[in-house]
Design an enzyme around this catalytic site. Structure first.
Site, mmCIF file in Angstrom:
data_model
loop_
_atom_site.group_PDB
_atom_site.id
_atom_site.type_symbol
_atom_site.label_atom_id
_atom_site.label_comp_id
_atom_site.label_asym_id
_atom_site.label_seq_id
_atom_site.Cartn_x
_atom_site.Cartn_y
_atom_site.Cartn_z
ATOM 1 N N ARG A 89 0.835 -1.208 0.000
ATOM 2 C CA ARG A 89 0.000 0.000 0.000
ATOM 3 C C ARG A 89 0.874 1.265 0.000
ATOM 4 O O ARG A 89 0.549 2.254 -0.642
ATOM 5 C CB ARG A 89 -0.910 -0.026 1.238
ATOM 6 C CG ARG A 89 -2.060 0.969 1.195
ATOM 7 C CD ARG A 89 -2.978 0.754 2.379
ATOM 8 N NE ARG A 89 -4.081 1.734 2.382
ATOM 9 C CZ ARG A 89 -4.517 2.346 3.452
ATOM 10 N NH1 ARG A 89 -3.960 2.097 4.623
ATOM 11 N NH2 ARG A 89 -5.524 3.190 3.389
ATOM 12 N N ASP A 149 -20.423 5.542 0.328
ATOM 13 C CA ASP A 149 -20.671 4.587 1.411
ATOM 14 C C ASP A 149 -22.049 4.823 2.033
ATOM 15 O O ASP A 149 -22.766 3.878 2.352
ATOM 16 C CB ASP A 149 -19.596 4.716 2.492
ATOM 17 C CG ASP A 149 -18.200 4.697 1.931
ATOM 18 O OD1 ASP A 149 -17.574 3.632 1.897
ATOM 19 O OD2 ASP A 149 -17.741 5.766 1.508
ATOM 20 N N ARG A 152 -24.700 3.443 -0.209
ATOM 21 C CA ARG A 152 -24.758 1.985 -0.056
ATOM 22 C C ARG A 152 -25.462 1.609 1.254
ATOM 23 O O ARG A 152 -26.292 0.691 1.290
ATOM 24 C CB ARG A 152 -23.338 1.417 -0.061
ATOM 25 C CG ARG A 152 -22.650 1.469 -1.407
ATOM 26 C CD ARG A 152 -21.163 1.175 -1.292
ATOM 27 N NE ARG A 152 -20.541 1.027 -2.611
ATOM 28 C CZ ARG A 152 -19.242 1.112 -2.836
ATOM 29 N NH1 ARG A 152 -18.405 1.351 -1.832
ATOM 30 N NH2 ARG A 152 -18.755 0.971 -4.060
ATOM 31 N N ARG A 154 -27.653 3.373 2.997
ATOM 32 C CA ARG A 154 -29.083 3.665 2.937
ATOM 33 C C ARG A 154 -29.827 2.646 2.070
ATOM 34 O O ARG A 154 -30.961 2.260 2.373
ATOM 35 C CB ARG A 154 -29.304 5.091 2.434
ATOM 36 C CG ARG A 154 -28.914 6.131 3.466
ATOM 37 C CD ARG A 154 -28.870 7.541 2.919
ATOM 38 N NE ARG A 154 -30.158 7.985 2.420
ATOM 39 C CZ ARG A 154 -30.429 9.259 2.091
ATOM 40 N NH1 ARG A 154 -29.492 10.183 2.230
ATOM 41 N NH2 ARG A 154 -31.613 9.598 1.637
ATOM 42 N N HIS A 176 -13.182 6.573 3.906
ATOM 43 C CA HIS A 176 -13.803 5.794 2.838
ATOM 44 C C HIS A 176 -12.977 4.516 2.723
ATOM 45 O O HIS A 176 -12.035 4.419 1.949
ATOM 46 C CB HIS A 176 -13.777 6.580 1.522
ATOM 47 C CG HIS A 176 -14.214 5.773 0.327
ATOM 48 N ND1 HIS A 176 -15.444 5.192 0.232
ATOM 49 C CD2 HIS A 176 -13.557 5.439 -0.812
ATOM 50 C CE1 HIS A 176 -15.546 4.551 -0.922
ATOM 51 N NE2 HIS A 176 -14.405 4.673 -1.570
#
Length: 315
Positions: A89, A149, A152, A154, A176
């Site tokens: 990463r 997000d 998604r 909701r 996020h």
């Protein structure tokens, strides 16, 4: 539109090109400029979009260079490197920081008054990188944050309750990513606080249902990527929604990512929190009355990002 509005998009990959299409469909701007290192790909998108103008809203859509950032109201950055097999990463971030360094230098050479909207992941980290590299005010450097997000979240709540997602009001806050926080205490449907409902109420969500929804929200991108390789429809809609709030000065409350100072005890990182978004970008951040546990989870999210920012030298 009552005034000329201009959006510049940098990066015409899956997310960028879908965003461009969404801008056309929604008629968000008078002018849209596409910039990409792969000019053939970007030109193909320009031609394809222009061929639909008769069926959409009048708009000037062109292939451009960084000089076309001049006069832009919003500059959306959807460019970045994809992770290579076996790449850490940190290595990926260092490559994306180098890409952003060049992009931001080119942008700021031609514009010092636009709003930068960052879509590239990890979006909170790269929003902070863009803020530091540009030197622009914090209200004008925004990441897409946890708007996707939250959408998604909701959707999954609505599916569980059997209602329209537009009738569900709730947010995911924080990163996020894996440390994002569902603000269950602020979730409501038609003004009803879901967290306070008794167990016999048909809208009551027990711990098992909450865990399922939380995990479904967090794992959504992984699930979609496993199925089709990338996510782009819903994030394009999210970016378009942010642009709409800015260009129309709607002062909409959206969970976008921006640089926080003394928010729930958090300072020095960009995180997705509810913010009033209007013509000046983030006009104001809005503090949610979080529970103790939610506050601790949000601060954990902030600490996780702060540690990573320190590793790459952008704390």
């Amino acid at each position: 539109m009552s005034q000329n509005t201009k959006i510049v998009l940098i990066g015409t990959g899956a997310v960028g090109s879908t965003f461009a299409y969404t801008v056309l469909i929604k008629g968000l701007a008078n002018e849209l400029v596409l910039i990409d290192a792969n000019e053939d790909k970007a030109m193909g998108d320009v031609l394809d979009l222009n061929h639909g103008l008769m069926l959409a809203s009048p708009m000037k859509i062109t292939l451009g260079g960084y000089e076309d950032c001049a006069g832009a109201d919003i500059i959306v950055i959807a460019a970045g490197a994809a992770q290579r097999p076996g790449e850490t990463r940190i290595d990926l971030m260092n490559r994306n920081v180098a890409i952003f360094d060049q992009i931001i230098k080119n942008v700021t050479a031609h514009n010092d008054s636009a709003i930068l909207l960052i879509a590239t992941n990890p979006v909170d980290i790269l929003t902070q990188v863009a803020l530091k590299l540009s030197g622009w005010p914090k209200n004008r450097v925004i990441g897409s944050g946890t708007l996707l997000d939250s959408s998604r979240f909701r959707y999954l709540v609505a599916e569980k309750l059997g209602v329209d997602p537009r009738s569900v009001h709730g947010m995911i806050i924080g990163e996020h990513g894996d440390t994002e926080v569902p603000a269950w205490s602020a979730l409501s449907v038609a003004g009803v606080n879901i967290d306070e409902l008794p167990a016999e109420n048909p809208w009551h969500l027990n711990d098992e249902a909450k865990a399922e929804i939380t995990e479904g929200t967090k794992r959504a991108a992984y699930h979609i990527i496993a199925k089709k390789g990338a996510t782009y429809y819903a994030i394009a809609l999210s970016l378009a929604r942010i642009c709409e709030a800015i260009l129309k000065d709607q002062r909409s409350i959206l969970p976008v990512s921006s640089y926080l100072e003394d928010y729930q005890g958090i300072s020095g990182v960009c995180l997705g929190v509810p913010s009033i978004v209007g013509r000046n970008g983030v006009e104001q951040v809005v503090e949610l009355p979080l529970t103790h546990t939610e506050g601790e989870q949000l601060r954990h999210s902030a600490t996780t990002l702060a540690n990573f920012l320190n590793e790459i030298g952008f704390a």
